[in-house]
Design a protein around this motif. Structure first.
Motif, PDB file in Angstrom:
ATOM      1  N   ASP B 518      -0.165  17.259 -26.272  1.00 34.57           N
ATOM      2  CA  ASP B 518      -0.187  18.442 -27.147  1.00 34.57           C
ATOM      3  C   ASP B 518      -0.073  17.952 -28.584  1.00 34.57           C
ATOM      4  OD1 ASP B 518      -0.120  20.913 -28.241  1.00 34.57           O
ATOM      5  OD2 ASP B 518       1.805  21.515 -27.360  1.00 34.57           O
ATOM      6  N   GLY B 519      -1.218  17.703 -29.207  1.00 37.60           N
ATOM      7  CA  GLY B 519      -1.212  17.090 -30.523  1.00 37.60           C
ATOM      8  C   GLY B 519      -0.741  15.655 -30.420  1.00 37.60           C
ATOM      9  N   THR B 520       0.300  15.341 -31.156  1.00 32.27           N
ATOM     10  CA  THR B 520       0.824  13.976 -31.106  1.00 32.27           C
ATOM     11  C   THR B 520       1.958  13.836 -30.094  1.00 32.27           C
ATOM     12  OG1 THR B 520       2.383  14.447 -32.887  1.00 32.27           O
ATOM     13  CG2 THR B 520       0.224  13.556 -33.527  1.00 32.27           C
ATOM     14  N   THR B 521       2.317  14.942 -29.431  1.00 26.19           N
ATOM     15  CA  THR B 521       3.448  14.921 -28.508  1.00 26.19           C
ATOM     16  C   THR B 521       2.967  14.826 -27.060  1.00 26.19           C
ATOM     17  OG1 THR B 521       4.742  16.259 -30.037  1.00 26.19           O
ATOM     18  CG2 THR B 521       5.503  16.165 -27.747  1.00 26.19           C
ATOM     19  N   LEU B 522       3.550  13.886 -26.337  1.00 22.49           N
ATOM     20  CA  LEU B 522       3.215  13.701 -24.926  1.00 22.49           C
ATOM     21  C   LEU B 522       4.465  13.918 -24.079  1.00 22.49           C
ATOM     22  CD1 LEU B 522       0.921  12.092 -26.484  1.00 22.49           C
ATOM     23  CD2 LEU B 522       0.733  10.715 -24.398  1.00 22.49           C
ATOM     24  N   LYS B 523       4.280  14.563 -22.914  1.00 21.11           N
ATOM     25  CA  LYS B 523       5.384  14.798 -21.987  1.00 21.11           C
ATOM     26  C   LYS B 523       4.941  14.439 -20.579  1.00 21.11           C
ATOM     27  CE  LYS B 523       7.367  18.729 -24.547  1.00 21.11           C
ATOM     28  NZ  LYS B 523       7.829  20.148 -24.449  1.00 21.11           N
ATOM     29  N   VAL B 524       5.870  13.892 -19.821  1.00 17.95           N
ATOM     30  CA  VAL B 524       5.610  13.511 -18.434  1.00 17.95           C
ATOM     31  C   VAL B 524       6.343  14.480 -17.512  1.00 17.95           C
ATOM     32  CG1 VAL B 524       5.951  11.718 -16.686  1.00 17.95           C
ATOM     33  CG2 VAL B 524       5.369  11.079 -19.037  1.00 17.95           C
ATOM     34  N   PHE B 525       5.638  14.950 -16.477  1.00 18.51           N
ATOM     35  CA  PHE B 525       6.247  15.816 -15.470  1.00 18.51           C
ATOM     36  C   PHE B 525       5.984  15.220 -14.087  1.00 18.51           C
ATOM     37  CE2 PHE B 525       7.492  19.616 -17.857  1.00 18.51           C
ATOM     38  CZ  PHE B 525       6.828  19.400 -19.062  1.00 18.51           C
ATOM     39  N   ALA B 526       6.968  15.352 -13.217  1.00 16.61           N
ATOM     40  CA  ALA B 526       6.811  14.932 -11.825  1.00 16.61           C
ATOM     41  C   ALA B 526       7.798  15.705 -10.974  1.00 16.61           C
ATOM     42  CB  ALA B 526       7.068  13.427 -11.676  1.00 16.61           C
ATOM     43  N   ASP B 527       7.388  16.041  -9.787  1.00 14.39           N
ATOM     44  CA  ASP B 527       8.271  16.754  -8.851  1.00 14.39           C
ATOM     45  C   ASP B 527       8.886  18.003  -9.473  1.00 14.39           C
ATOM     46  OD1 ASP B 527       7.822  15.043  -6.764  1.00 14.39           O
ATOM     47  OD2 ASP B 527       9.529  13.739  -7.256  1.00 14.39           O
ATOM     48  N   GLY B 528       8.161  18.670 -10.345  1.00 10.67           N
ATOM     49  CA  GLY B 528       8.617  19.929 -10.887  1.00 10.67           C
ATOM     50  C   GLY B 528       9.625  19.837 -12.012  1.00 10.67           C
ATOM     51  N   VAL B 529       9.773  18.665 -12.610  1.00  6.64           N
ATOM     52  CA  VAL B 529      10.676  18.539 -13.755  1.00  6.64           C
ATOM     53  C   VAL B 529      10.039  17.619 -14.798  1.00  6.64           C
ATOM     54  CG1 VAL B 529      12.788  18.892 -12.425  1.00  6.64           C
ATOM     55  CG2 VAL B 529      11.903  16.581 -12.741  1.00  6.64           C
ATOM     56  N   GLN B 530      10.484  17.786 -16.061  1.00  6.38           N
ATOM     57  CA  GLN B 530      10.043  16.836 -17.072  1.00  6.38           C
ATOM     58  C   GLN B 530      10.804  15.535 -16.898  1.00  6.38           C
ATOM     59  OE1 GLN B 530      10.263  18.030 -21.227  1.00  6.38           O
ATOM     60  NE2 GLN B 530       9.497  16.040 -21.929  1.00  6.38           N
ATOM     61  N   LYS B 531      10.084  14.435 -16.997  1.00  7.59           N
ATOM     62  CA  LYS B 531      10.689  13.126 -16.848  1.00  7.59           C
ATOM     63  C   LYS B 531      10.813  12.481 -18.229  1.00  7.59           C
ATOM     64  CE  LYS B 531      10.849  12.755 -12.303  1.00  7.59           C
ATOM     65  NZ  LYS B 531      12.100  12.505 -11.563  1.00  7.59           N
ATOM     66  N   GLY B 532      12.047  12.208 -18.635  1.00  8.67           N
ATOM     67  CA  GLY B 532      12.271  11.504 -19.881  1.00  8.67           C
ATOM     68  C   GLY B 532      12.101  12.401 -21.098  1.00  8.67           C
ATOM     69  N   SER B 533      12.032  11.768 -22.221  1.00  9.98           N
ATOM     70  CA  SER B 533      11.998  12.477 -23.495  1.00  9.98           C
ATOM     71  C   SER B 533      10.561  12.679 -23.959  1.00  9.98           C
ATOM     72  CB  SER B 533      12.767  11.662 -24.540  1.00  9.98           C
ATOM     73  OG  SER B 533      12.258  10.344 -24.596  1.00  9.98           O
ATOM     74  N   ASP B 534      10.399  13.577 -24.925  1.00  9.58           N
ATOM     75  CA  ASP B 534       9.088  13.751 -25.549  1.00  9.58           C
ATOM     76  C   ASP B 534       8.700  12.438 -26.222  1.00  9.58           C
ATOM     77  OD1 ASP B 534       9.468  16.323 -24.726  1.00  9.58           O
ATOM     78  OD2 ASP B 534       9.331  17.226 -26.729  1.00  9.58           O
ATOM     79  N   TYR B 535       7.408  12.157 -26.192  1.00  9.44           N
ATOM     80  CA  TYR B 535       6.914  10.900 -26.770  1.00  9.44           C
ATOM     81  C   TYR B 535       5.926  11.240 -27.872  1.00  9.44           C
ATOM     82  CZ  TYR B 535       4.123   6.583 -27.097  1.00  9.44           C
ATOM     83  OH  TYR B 535       3.460   5.476 -27.554  1.00  9.44           O
ATOM     84  N   THR B 536       6.080  10.623 -29.019  1.00 14.72           N
ATOM     85  CA  THR B 536       5.150  10.835 -30.125  1.00 14.72           C
ATOM     86  C   THR B 536       4.220   9.644 -30.225  1.00 14.72           C
ATOM     87  OG1 THR B 536       6.822  12.095 -31.318  1.00 14.72           O
ATOM     88  CG2 THR B 536       4.935  11.278 -32.586  1.00 14.72           C
ATOM     89  N   ARG B 537       2.960   9.914 -30.025  1.00 15.57           N
ATOM     90  CA  ARG B 537       2.007   8.802 -30.056  1.00 15.57           C
ATOM     91  C   ARG B 537       1.684   8.461 -31.508  1.00 15.57           C
ATOM     92  NH1 ARG B 537      -2.018  10.793 -32.584  1.00 15.57           N
ATOM     93  NH2 ARG B 537      -3.252  12.577 -31.902  1.00 15.57           N
TER      94      ARG B 537
END
Lengths: 122, 576
Positions: B518-537
């Motif tokens: 989403d723009g410069t922000t990346l998020k990882v999801f697995a098993d119905g939850v977000q994994k880890g913190s937001d990542y700025t590319r």
């Protein structure tokens, strides 16, 4: 087209040097499309084992280090000095029927002695 | 609008052809993947059977006056055949020893077959001659019986296909350079005189049984799961998954021909029952009544400490000793009656997989192996001694033995017929183009199941790349830790989501994961939850293709969306 060939080197190190020259990426993984199998030092004489599977005598291994390559295309001619040919019976192959056919035909052309013709007599 | 409708690329594995895996979207074909695997392989097909490469190694398999040589015979086409066609041939011998023949250069376990019917003669001789001796025998086309046999063939049989026709076949371990011959015969062990038979559709193939006929002309023909055929695997599911495996070698040189193994405390019967392949090519082991080890064994040129052995086994009817043992030093026990594992000695790790119809794949991993040999036997109880007094009864059926060296998990079955064989890595590359992938507003969804974890499969499993094949984003497999993570190829392969973005992936467990851009922000999801913190590319991506490398996993669904989703939609998307 894929080409199957067998090679013999004086040592594992010599084989590895040749293989790495085909190309590796920054993580050390091959970045070519050739398939390589390390056969290593071939068993020239089987070991013996007791009923429990314990080794009685160790197998005798070849002093040369062997690898098989399934080339993506023609075989690299710079490897020709390490080429070895043998009777295509009981030796490792890749599971590619077309590559095995080409290798067998090449082997028969170079070494007809590996392919004695059966008798015409019944 | 559904996720499917929003997707620019959808791959739910269902449509393939040689060298191609089709995507459902885009319909233009721009999302299709190029598939390569430079060898044959096996899969579990929709009927639940192991499916192999098939072949006919004879040339001109139903044109007996071309390529085939003859001696004192004539061959006439256009005869009524077993299959309702007029494609059969009249083979007429004009003098003693009249025959047709074809030179072949093959070695190992093969089955030769031909359809035949009486003409003026009721017998024929079907033979493979080689410098190692003759194999084959006489067939009586008036009764469907076999007569005098030559050599030590593994099996010889006829199948009545109606109308006076029989499919006559024999299986033998043959030498390198041979000739296959068909002689009309005046009687059992008698090729004198003259007379005729009808023949049609000759075939020579690897393995213990004759399978469906494949027509050939000027070259041998392979079918089934041959080179570059993608594998839609139906193991444990009515829905297929795309199977992508690493290169592996089966170091057991005869994976089905158990009579070539060393035998103690019993006897073997070839082609005794239907195997997991769905054809009658499994061996039966019957115990004798001696006090001895009741087992068979073979050596394998496996030299590393980590070895994985596997064999398909089924309890024989009436068996009283019901625990299969596998022994590569330490012994392990498998309950063939209930399909569960028993105990395992030392550091051996074992598992068992249901292969249907009473068959189980028994898997044995020895991380401290000191020998290549494998012993497969039967015991009376979990932990029971192998050297017991035998029952004298049928004990178990066996099929498809495998030894994989320097690995920690088994892969799909690799058949061998006299030599070790390597299955080459699967690669599924170049899906999509620049029109398919958005770099700033996107979701990459993957429904994946890892089939094993070891050091040979560390690295990129799936990746999004630019037109120069440079990785932009990768799904990275770690080992020996059973985890995967998205990594930013434009920023020194930083883990997206940081350490919390690492996703646990137990072997043989399906998981749904997704990456949101989403723009410069990346998020990882697995098993119905977000994994880890937001990542700025730090650097924009330039994605033009998706690649999948054979790292040992199954894909059930991949979707790429050129639009973003809410976090709740990402949670819903990745919930199993």
């Amino acid at each position: 087209m894929r080409t199957f060939r067998k090679y013999s080197f004086g040592s594992k190190g010599a084989a590895t040097t040749k293989i790495n020259a085909l190309g590796v990426d920054e993580e050390g993984n091959p970045n070519h499309n050739h398939a390589i199998v390390h056969l290593g030092n071939l068993v020239e004489q089987e070991g013996t084992y007791d009923e429990e599977g314990n080794e009685l005598t160790a197998p005798v291994l070849s002093s040369t280090y062997h690898i098989d390559v399934l080339w993506d295309g023609e075989a690299d001619s710079s490897w020709d000095g390490q080429l070895v040919w043998m009777k295509p019976m009981g030796v490792h192959t890749f599971g590619s029927s077309s590559a095995i056919r080409e290798w067998t035909e090449a082997c028969k052309a170079l070494h007809p002695e590996f392919f004695p013709e059966p008798s015409e007599e019944l | 609008m559904s996720i499917y409708d929003k997707s620019s690329l959808v791959l739910i594995p269902s449509g393939t052809k040689t060298g191609k895996v089709y995507s459902q979207k885009p319909v233009s074909g721009d999302g299709d993947f190029t598939f390569t695997r430079s060898s044959a392989a096996t899969r579990v097909n929709a009927d639940g059977f192991i499916e192999k490469e098939t072949s006919n190694l004879l040339l001109q398999s139903n044109t007996f006056d071309t390529t085939w040589g003859n001696a004192s015979s004539t061959e006439t086409s256009g005869q009524a055949g077993y299959d309702g066609t007029n494609n059969a041939w009249l083979l007429n011998k004009t003098a003693t020893g009249g025959r047709i023949q074809q030179s072949i250069v093959v070695s190992g376990v093969h089955t030769a077959s031909v359809y035949a019917k009486s003409g003026t003669l009721n017998w024929f001789l079907f033979l493979i001659t080689s410098t190692g001796g003759d194999e084959g025998g006489y067939f009586d086309l008036s009764t469907g019986n076999t007569g005098t046999q030559f050599g030590s063939q593994i099996d010889i049989k006829t199948e009545d296909v109606g109308g006076g026709w029989y499919r006559c076949s024999f299986t033998a371990n043959i030498n390198t350079s041979s000739t296959i011959r068909i002689y009309p015969a005046n009687g059992d062990n008698d090729v004198s005189g003259s007379g005729s038979i009808y023949i049609q559709d000759a075939q020579l193939e690897q393995g213990l049984v004759a399978r469906d006929y494949i027509e050939t002309t000027t070259t041998a023909v392979e079918g089934g799961i041959t080179d570059n055929v993608p594998r839609l695997d139906y193991t444990d599911s009515s829905c297929p998954a795309l199977l992508l495996e690493p290169q592996r070698t089966n170091l057991i040189v005869n994976s089905e021909y158990f009579a070539s193994w060393n035998l103690s405390g019993g006897s073997l019967t070839a082609n005794a029952t239907t195997s997991p392949e769905g054809v009658q090519n499994a061996y039966l082991y019957t115990e004798d009544t001696s006090t001895n080890y009741h087992r068979l064994n073979i050596g394998a040129s496996a030299t590393n400490s980590n070895k994985v052995y596997s064999v398909y086994a089924k309890l024989a009817d009436g068996a009283v000793n019901k625990w299969l043992t596998i022994d590569n030093g330490p012994t392990a026990w498998f309950d063939l009656e209930n399909g569960v594992v028993g105990s395992a000695a030392g550091s051996v790790v074992i598992s068992i997989e249901d292969a249907g119809s009473g068959w189980y794949r028994c898997i044995y991993h020895n991380p401290a192996s000191t020998t290549g040999a494998i012993y497969i036997g039967i015991a009376a109880s979990n932990g029971g001694a192998g050297n017991h007094t035998g029952s004298g009864l049928p004990a178990f059926y066996a099929y498809g033995a495998q030894c994989e060296d320097n690995v920690t998990y088994p892969t799909s079955y690799i058949p061998t017929y006299g030599s070790s064989v390597t299955r080459v890595v699967d690669s599924c590359l170049d899906g999509g183009d620049s029109n398919v992938f958005d770099n700033d507003t996107a979701v990459w969804f993957i429904d994946i199941e890892r089939i094993g974890t070891d050091s040979a499969v560390i690295g990129d499993s799936l990746s999004l790349r630019d037109s120069s094949n440079v990785r932009q984003i990768t799904l990275w497999f770690d080992a020996p830790t059973k985890q995967i993570r998205f990594r930013d190829g434009k920023n020194s392969f930083t883990t997206i989501g940081s350490s919390g973005g690492v996703i646990s992936t137990p072997d043989n467990t399906r998981i749904k994961i997704a990456l949101k851009i989403d723009g410069t922000t990346l998020k990882v999801f697995a098993d119905g939850v977000q994994k880890g913190s937001d990542y700025t590319r730090p650097t924009a991506f330039d994605i033009t293709q998706m690649d999948m490398e054979g790292k040992g996993y199954k894909i059930r669904n991949i979707q790429f969306l050129n639009s973003t989703l809410t976090d709740q939609e990402m949670i819903d998307l990745t919930t199993l």
